[in-house]
Each structure stands twice: as C-alpha cells, then as structure tokens.
Design a protein around this motif. Sequence first.
Motif, mmCIF file in Angstrom:
data_model
loop_
_atom_site.group_PDB
_atom_site.id
_atom_site.type_symbol
_atom_site.label_atom_id
_atom_site.label_comp_id
_atom_site.label_asym_id
_atom_site.label_seq_id
_atom_site.Cartn_x
_atom_site.Cartn_y
_atom_site.Cartn_z
ATOM 1 N N GLY A 73 0.838 -1.128 0.150
ATOM 2 C CA GLY A 73 -0.141 -0.077 0.049
ATOM 3 C C GLY A 73 0.991 1.061 -0.001
ATOM 4 N N HIS A 74 2.098 1.203 0.178
ATOM 5 C CA HIS A 74 3.107 2.290 0.382
ATOM 6 C C HIS A 74 3.114 2.902 -1.084
ATOM 7 N N GLU A 75 3.131 4.186 -1.084
ATOM 8 C CA GLU A 75 3.132 4.895 -2.526
ATOM 9 C C GLU A 75 4.399 4.655 -3.148
ATOM 10 N N ALA A 76 5.221 4.204 -2.943
ATOM 11 C CA ALA A 76 6.484 3.792 -3.541
ATOM 12 C C ALA A 76 6.184 2.587 -4.496
ATOM 13 N N PHE A 77 5.182 1.758 -4.181
ATOM 14 C CA PHE A 77 5.023 0.703 -5.116
ATOM 15 C C PHE A 77 3.871 0.993 -6.043
ATOM 16 N N THR A 78 3.687 1.761 -6.593
ATOM 17 C CA THR A 78 2.887 2.286 -7.822
ATOM 18 C C THR A 78 2.941 1.111 -8.908
ATOM 19 N N ALA A 79 4.022 0.891 -9.206
ATOM 20 C CA ALA A 79 4.280 -0.091 -10.394
ATOM 21 C C ALA A 79 3.672 -1.470 -10.065
ATOM 22 N N MET A 80 4.108 -1.803 -8.967
ATOM 23 C CA MET A 80 3.538 -3.139 -8.496
ATOM 24 C C MET A 80 1.933 -3.194 -8.676
ATOM 25 N N ARG A 81 1.383 -2.270 -7.914
ATOM 26 C CA ARG A 81 0.138 -1.894 -7.997
ATOM 27 C C ARG A 81 -0.726 -2.160 -9.605
ATOM 28 N N ALA A 82 -0.007 -1.298 -10.245
ATOM 29 C CA ALA A 82 -0.460 -1.345 -11.654
ATOM 30 C C ALA A 82 -0.418 -2.870 -12.252
ATOM 31 N N ARG A 83 0.750 -3.422 -12.059
ATOM 32 C CA ARG A 83 1.067 -4.655 -12.498
ATOM 33 C C ARG A 83 -0.088 -5.734 -11.797
ATOM 34 N N GLY A 84 -0.225 -5.497 -10.424
ATOM 35 C CA GLY A 84 -1.219 -6.322 -9.855
ATOM 36 C C GLY A 84 -2.537 -6.142 -10.296
ATOM 37 N N ALA A 85 -2.737 -5.070 -10.899
ATOM 38 C CA ALA A 85 -4.354 -4.698 -11.399
ATOM 39 C C ALA A 85 -4.424 -5.329 -12.875
ATOM 40 N N LYS A 86 -3.076 -5.295 -13.599
ATOM 41 C CA LYS A 86 -3.421 -5.776 -14.783
ATOM 42 C C LYS A 86 -3.641 -7.245 -15.028
ATOM 43 N N SER A 87 -3.125 -7.827 -13.784
ATOM 44 C CA SER A 87 -3.036 -9.447 -14.187
ATOM 45 C C SER A 87 -4.240 -10.394 -13.437
ATOM 46 N N THR A 88 -5.309 -9.140 -13.054
ATOM 47 C CA THR A 88 -6.181 -9.811 -12.175
ATOM 48 C C THR A 88 -7.454 -9.857 -12.782
ATOM 49 N N ASP A 89 -8.382 -10.430 -12.031
ATOM 50 C CA ASP A 89 -9.755 -10.559 -12.695
ATOM 51 C C ASP A 89 -10.812 -9.619 -12.112
ATOM 52 N N ILE A 90 -10.463 -9.440 -10.570
ATOM 53 C CA ILE A 90 -11.153 -8.652 -9.656
ATOM 54 C C ILE A 90 -10.346 -8.146 -8.831
ATOM 55 N N VAL A 91 -10.814 -6.924 -8.382
ATOM 56 C CA VAL A 91 -10.148 -5.972 -7.206
ATOM 57 C C VAL A 91 -10.790 -5.972 -5.998
ATOM 58 N N ILE A 92 -10.177 -6.136 -4.921
ATOM 59 C CA ILE A 92 -10.742 -6.102 -3.728
ATOM 60 C C ILE A 92 -10.091 -4.934 -3.157
ATOM 61 N N LEU A 93 -10.748 -3.718 -3.106
ATOM 62 C CA LEU A 93 -10.310 -2.459 -2.731
ATOM 63 C C LEU A 93 -10.663 -2.333 -1.166
ATOM 64 N N VAL A 94 -9.596 -2.218 -0.514
ATOM 65 C CA VAL A 94 -9.521 -2.150 0.953
ATOM 66 C C VAL A 94 -9.505 -0.658 1.406
ATOM 67 N N ALA A 95 -10.335 -0.238 2.276
ATOM 68 C CA ALA A 95 -10.362 0.982 2.965
ATOM 69 C C ALA A 95 -10.832 0.925 4.462
ATOM 70 N N ALA A 96 -9.872 1.286 5.216
ATOM 71 C CA ALA A 96 -10.147 1.114 6.706
ATOM 72 C C ALA A 96 -11.369 2.070 7.060
ATOM 73 N N ALA A 97 -12.062 1.351 8.050
ATOM 74 C CA ALA A 97 -13.266 1.899 8.499
ATOM 75 C C ALA A 97 -12.870 3.109 9.148
ATOM 76 N N ASP A 98 -11.765 3.187 9.984
ATOM 77 C CA ASP A 98 -11.468 4.188 10.871
ATOM 78 C C ASP A 98 -10.488 5.434 9.836
ATOM 79 N N ASP A 99 -10.339 4.924 8.857
ATOM 80 C CA ASP A 99 -9.302 6.186 8.127
ATOM 81 C C ASP A 99 -9.984 6.662 6.922
#
Length: 941
Positions: free
Chosen positions: A499-525
């Motif tokens: 989740g750290h901002e440095a890993f944009t590329a990894m997230r982009a890759r993750g989204a590309k090779s996936t079928d579904i995304v679970i978007l996590v958002a903390a209820a307190d944040d």
Amino acid sequence: MSSNTVAEFAKERNTTPDTLLQQLKAAGVDKATAGDVLTEGDKQRLLTHLQASHGSGAKKITLTKKSTSEIKQADAAGRARTIQVEVRKKRTFVKREDTPAEVQANAESMAKAVQERATAQELVRREEEARHQVEQLRHQEEELAKERQEREERERREREAEERAAAYAAAEAAKVAEAKAAKEEVKREHAAEAAARATAQAEARAKAEAESKAKADEEASRAKDLDERRRKALAEAEAIRAMMAAPKKVLVAKKPEEPKKAAPAAAEAKKAAPAKDGAKPAAGANAGNGARPGKEVKSAKLSSSWSNDAAKKKEIKTRGDSSGGVAGRSNWRGGPRGGRRGGDRHEQQQQQAPEFRQLEISVPETITVAELAHKMAIKASEVIKVLMKMGQMVTINQPLDQDTAMIVVEEMGHTAKVAALDDPEAFTAEEVSNSEAEQLPRAPVVTVMGHVDHGKTSLLDYIRRTKVASGEAGGITQHIGAYHVKTPRGIITFLDTPGHEAFTAMRARGAKSTDIVILVAAADDGVMPQTKEAIKHAKAAGVPIVVAITKADKPEANPDRVKQELVVEEVLPEEYGGDSPFVAVSSKTGQGIDELLEQVLLQAEVLELKAPVDAAAKGIVIEAQLDKGRGTVATVLVQSGTLKVGDVVLAGQTYGRVRAMLDEDGKQTKEAGPSIPVEIQGLNEVPQAGDDFMVLSDERRAREIATYRAGKFRNTKLAKQQAAKLENMFAEMSAGDVQTLPIIIKADMQGSQEALAASLLKLSTDEIKVQLVYSGVGGISESDVNLALASKAIIIGFNVRADAQARKTAEGNDVDVRYYNIIYDAVDEVKAAMSGMLAPEKREEIIGMAEIRTVFVATKIGTIAGSYITQGHVTRNAHFRLLRDNVVIYTGEIESLRRMKDDVKEVKEGFECGIKLRNYNDIKEGDVLEVFEIKEIARTL
Ligand code: GTP
Ligand code: MG
C-alpha cells in the motif's frame, strides 16, 4: 660589427632601413638616407636609447607552478594508500624587444617575405610543371617519330618480300609452263592462276600502301596537334616566366587565376597521352577507363542479389534519378569517384545495367552504424558521412535510434520501414496461438489493493489462516504476494499488493494481471491517496471492484463515512445503483469475511472465467529474486495452460528449464494449472516483475529470443543513455553547478529494487540530482563496491548484505554502504543526505537600530557617526542599511565600533557609540542605521 652603412646595419638587425633611420633619429643620431655611414659611436647611442626606452631589466621571467593533489588507492592487501601527486609546470615569458611600430613593420615585412617566397615557390613549381609537360610532349613526339620510322621500315621490308615472292611465283609458273608445254591446259591454268595471284598481290600491296599512307597522314595530323599543344605549353611556361619577372604585387593579385591556367595545360597533356595508343582516338577517353565498367557490373549484381534476399524489390531507379533529389544522395555509392569519371558516366549508364536499386530497409528500434550500412549494402563510412552532414559524429559501432536511422536510409535514396524482419518476436505470435485445447473454467485472480496499513495483508492472513503480516519488516508489505485459497465454493487466487506509495508499479501490475480487485479501505481512516490510486488502477484495467471496509471491529469505525467518500471517487455501492458490492469486514473478529468471499465468487461467476488447461503454459512474472542457494527464483502466475517441471520457459529477456517448482507454502509441486501461483527455479537470470512468460518447445529458440530481447533492450538503453548524457550535459551547462548524488541499489527482490529506485530518483531537485549508477537484485559483491568506488556512489542494500570480500573492500576504501529493510527509511535517509549537500540558505536577521546624532571627522580614521542605539544591539562585524527618511540609501558593513576611545565588540540598547562605516562617509545627523547579521541556515528538501 662589420656593417658601416645604415642599410647594412638594418639588414643585420633584421629590420628595414626606414625603421632604423627612425630609431636613429629618436636616439639623436641624424642620418638621412640608407647609404649613410654609421660609426661605432652611433650604434652605441642607438643601443643605449633602445635599452632606455624598453628598460634594461630582465628580458626573461621564468615561473614555476606547482600543484599537489592526492589519489586514494587500495593496495594489494586492501588497505587504503594515499599517493601524493605533484605536478610542476614551468612557464617562461620573454620580453619583446621591438617597439610596436617595429613589430608591425617586422610582421609586415615578414608576411611580405613569406608571401613572396610562397608566390615564388608556386611559380617555380608551376614552371617546373610546364617544363615537365613540354618534356613529356617532346618525349612522346620522339617516340611517335621512332615508331613511325620503324613501321615504315617494316612495311618497306614486307613490300619487298611480297614483290620478291610474286616475282618468284611468276618465274616459277613460267618455268613450269616452259618445261611442261605439252601438258597444256593444266599448266596454262597454273600460269593463269599464278598471274591472278600476282595481280591480287599487287592489288593488296597497293591497298596496304594506301592504308599506310592514310595512317601516315593521320599521324602527321596528330603530330601537328602535338606540336600545337607543345607550343601552347611553351607559351604557358613563357607566360609564367614573364610573370615571375614582372613586379611581385601584380603577381600576388593575379594569383587566384593561376591554377585555372595551369590546369588546362595539364589536362591537355593528359588527354594527349591516351591518344598515343589511339587506334580510335575518339573513344580514347573511354578506353582509358576500360577496366571500370566491369567492376560496376559486379557491384550492381551484388546489390541486386542482396535485395532479392531481402525479398523486397522496388522499382529500379537510375542513378541519375537518385542523385537528383537530396544533396546527400549524390554521395551514394561511388560518389567521390563520380567526379573523376565525369562526362563518361552518363554513357556508361546507358550501356550498363542500372547499379542503384531502391531498397526497402526495415529499421529496428536501434541499429548500429555498421548494421545499417550492411543492410543498405554500402560501406559504413558512407553512413558516417551522411550522419556527419547531419551534424552527428558517430562511430561504426554506435547504435542509432530508429528515427535517425530512418532519416539516413531515406537520405541514401531507399525507403525506410519501421519494425524488424529479423525480429524473432514476430514468430512467437504463432506459437502463442497454437493452443487449441479445450477452454475450462478457472479460478478468479483477485488483487487486494488499498492505502498503506489499511489491513490488506491481515485480511488475507485471516482468509488463509496464516500470519504473514506479523512477519513483515516494519509491518508493511514491500512486494507482491500470491496465494490461492480453497473455499467451500471454489478456489480463489489472491495477489497482495503493497500500500505504500512507492509501489505504484506493483499495484499497476497487480491490477493488470487480475480478474477482480478487492479495494480495501479502513473504516477508521477512509479514502486515502493510495485508495484513490488503487481505484484508478482498477478502472484502467477495467476490472470489477469489490470494496472491503476493514477494521470494522474498531470502536471509531465509520463504514458509512467511507462509503460516502468512495461514492465521491465514483465507486458506487450496489444499493445506490452501482455495481460494486461493499462489505464491512474485520480481520480481528472475522466479521463479514465469508460475505466478502461470497461476493468475490459471485463477480467471478459473472465473468465466466475460462482457460485452456491442457496446453503450454503462459502467464506473468509477479516477483523475482536471486536466492543464494537456489539461484534465480521467480514467482509466476500461470494464466493459461499447465506449467510443469522440466518445461522450457521464456520470461522477458530470460529463459531456462524449470528445475523445481514450489507452491506458496513452500511445498514441492510438479505442475501448476491456470490461476495458480508458483515459484520456479532455473531461469538463467532474474526476470523483471511484470514480464510475460511462456513455455516453448525448443530451448534453443527460447535462448535466441531471450538474447535478442536482451540485445534490443541493451541497445535501446544505450541509445537512450547517450541521448540522456547529452541532455544532462546541456542541463548541467545551463544550470551551473548541479550536484549529483550517485547511488547503487542492491535489493532482494526485483520489484523492491524497482520501487526503491523510483522513489529515490523522485527525490531529485533542481540543485541535486540523484544519479542511479546501477541497481540490481542480489547481495552486494566486490564488483558493486568497486563500481561505487569508481563512481563515488553510496551503496544501498535493501534486505541484502555485503559479502565478506565486498565488506573488506568497502571498509578499506571508505565506501558508504547502508542497509535498510524498510523503504521509508531508505528514502528518508537519502533525503537527509541530500539536504546536507544543499548550499545553506543565507538569511538576514536585524539585530538593532542606531540613530546618528552627530557626525564628526577624525583625522586619521575618517567620518564617524556618533550614534545612539535605540533598539537591540550593534556588533562590530554586523552589516548595516543606512536609512534617510525611511529610504535605504546604502547597504554595507560596519568597520569599527567605539565607546569613548576604546574599540568594543558590541554596544547595547540605550548607549551611545561611534560607528565607522566601511567605504562610506556620506552620513548626516538624523540618519538611521538598521543593523543586521547574515545567518546561514541549513536547508532541507
Ligand atoms: P501494507 O501492506 O503495508 O500497505 O499494509 P496492509 O494494508 O497490509 O496492513 P496490515 O495488514 O499490515 O495491517 C496494518 C495494521 O492494521 C496492523 O497493525 C493490523 O493489526 C491492523 N489491522 C488490520 N486489520 C484489522 C482489523 O480488521 N481490525 C483491527 N482492529 N486492526 C486491524
Ligand atoms: Mg500488507
């Protein structure tokens, strides 16, 4: 001294009599003409005068400059040694003796002499040439005469022999006729025959004579021609001689015309030469070049066969066409020779097959000069020449970028085409489509994305009943994790992203090779920057989103607020008519997790995910690393087909046979089907995270493609680097002194290395640039340290350590090696180091105000301001601004500060003192001094 007239003395002194006369006059010796006699006394006076006017001091000064520097070098034992290097430079200055007038006169006379000498030499040379030509002509003439004589002689002899033979034949015939008169007819025939032969011979003789006469005529005319030329050449020589005799000035003025005149003479002489062997004088010029057309044919053949190879024939263009357009084209093939061949070129073109074929050249992303030249079947030097005209200095092995290469191709008269015929990647397409195996349902691949610390890993841990999150350094995920989980309703494969901002590329890759995304958002944040980024990635990839509002167990949890914030980001819940299910979950209590899985599987069902199973595997590299014991280890996600141990895999620029395969729990497996992540060993190098992989049937082919890709990549990189270097150069030139912080990154994982590099490079500012010298996967080796030493770089080890040898070298050479296991720390520390490199900021700080009440002038010191400190204090080293009616009149430094008659360092508020201002005296009663100090403040980024 032997000279006794002014002229002689001038010659001795290497100056003109006029100058000397002037100098003598200045020295008080009165001489009027160059012929006047000089006495020793006169010369002495001149000498004294000259010495006096130039000063008789040292005429030569020698300066020795010495600079010392140090070089640090490790010796054989690895210890650092300091070697002193002393550089001495000696420079001698010699004082000039001549007055400016003299210098000028000297320079003029010297220039004149040089010019005269040059002209004279040139003339002598030309005369010599002309003489040589005359000589040659005479020689040729003599030869011709000799030849003519010989031929005449030979012809005479031949004639005689023929006559004799004829006479003999006639006599013989008569004899035979006489002797055998009885045998009438036959003999008579013989006689007649002989007679006929005799007449024929006589006729032939006459013809030969006529011929030889014609030849003689021709020769005579040629001789006349020669005579004429000789006369011309002689006249030329005469003219030159006349010119030499004429006044020099005229000669200098005429100089430019000269070569033109001499040239025709030479050309004529040359033309006369081939005429000598001239059976066909008209074709003489051509005969001289007889050997060349053959060569032309050959080269034309060569190029045509090549173009057949290329299988891309284009309309045949004549050379005339091709050289018509761009100036550069005329240089194409044999250009320089063309000039010499001159007029006959056109003739040849009609006789010979056209030698220029327009080719279609396919230009890959980068190509070296040599390769490009080879493609066009020309010499590399031709390409270099064209590039030079375009203002680029290149070497034969230099890679050119596609654009430049295409311009060169067009310039050469060919057509350029993007892409590459010899690109092995072109063939992989068919291999890709070879899978006609049956499409079977497959498990969904689900990527979990969200802001840092919002509970992604914890969520997955709960689902998998594992504890990955607690083992992570600093509690943050720094690479993609891939797991597959068996639920009662089917298998789901999860990709955990950082989740750290440095890993944009990894997230982009993750989204590309996936079928579904679970978007996590903390209820307190709520929605945070990386939550938004994750939404962007998911939308870009066009995959459905399932929202997990985590930490729902927390007392401060507010799922509704999160929902609202997500709506703002255009993630609409189903109940609002959108298509994203929202589920509140807790990894502590397990609340909502079953429902979340349910929702994910529902989405998957809608997608009807299918993939062939019984086919060669294809997929994506999720992460890769270099393991000390196991070698290259790559985590791959199989997307279709089945990957088996022993398969030949091509992954990006790497290839290899799968030696072993582990599932996400570290257990050995033999095969992995669609949607299953596995770790494979056996690749020859560490692939890039995000690379596609595929199984090929042939290892050699895999190697070929990998090598080709690596080469292409290297070339592209090189071409980019060269361009970048230049850009840097200009940037640095304009920016003045930009500081650079060279770094070397070694990391355990390819993805982390990439993320760290990106984050560190982002720290660059206008003043300090982070320069990435090298970054790689694996431990820090001695060669890394050596590289750091050479480039003065610091080494950053991310989850890796230096080996013993590297540590030793680093310590011996003071190479800075820093270890980190959390990306923030690395970024923060580098930031701090860069701040230290920043030039400190200078800030003014007002420390006091003083009012000038009296102005008095002290004899020795100057104007002094008798002042009263109205506010703060005044120090001796402070700066001031002189204000008159609140307008700044002058800014400067305080020179001295006195109380009573003593110098003091500081005077406080409420006291009187005398202030002397440096270099400023224009002060008046009532002026105010604003006193300030300049403070240096360290800056941060
Ligand atoms: P990165 O991967 O670094 O982006 O973080 P992450 O999203 O994986 O978060 P992680 O799972 O590491 O959790 C971060 C912190 O939140 C940990 O201290 C967890 O214990 C805590 N946490 C996660 N989920 C829950 C939850 O449902 N309830 C409570 N109370 N705490 C949670
Ligand atoms: Mg995590």
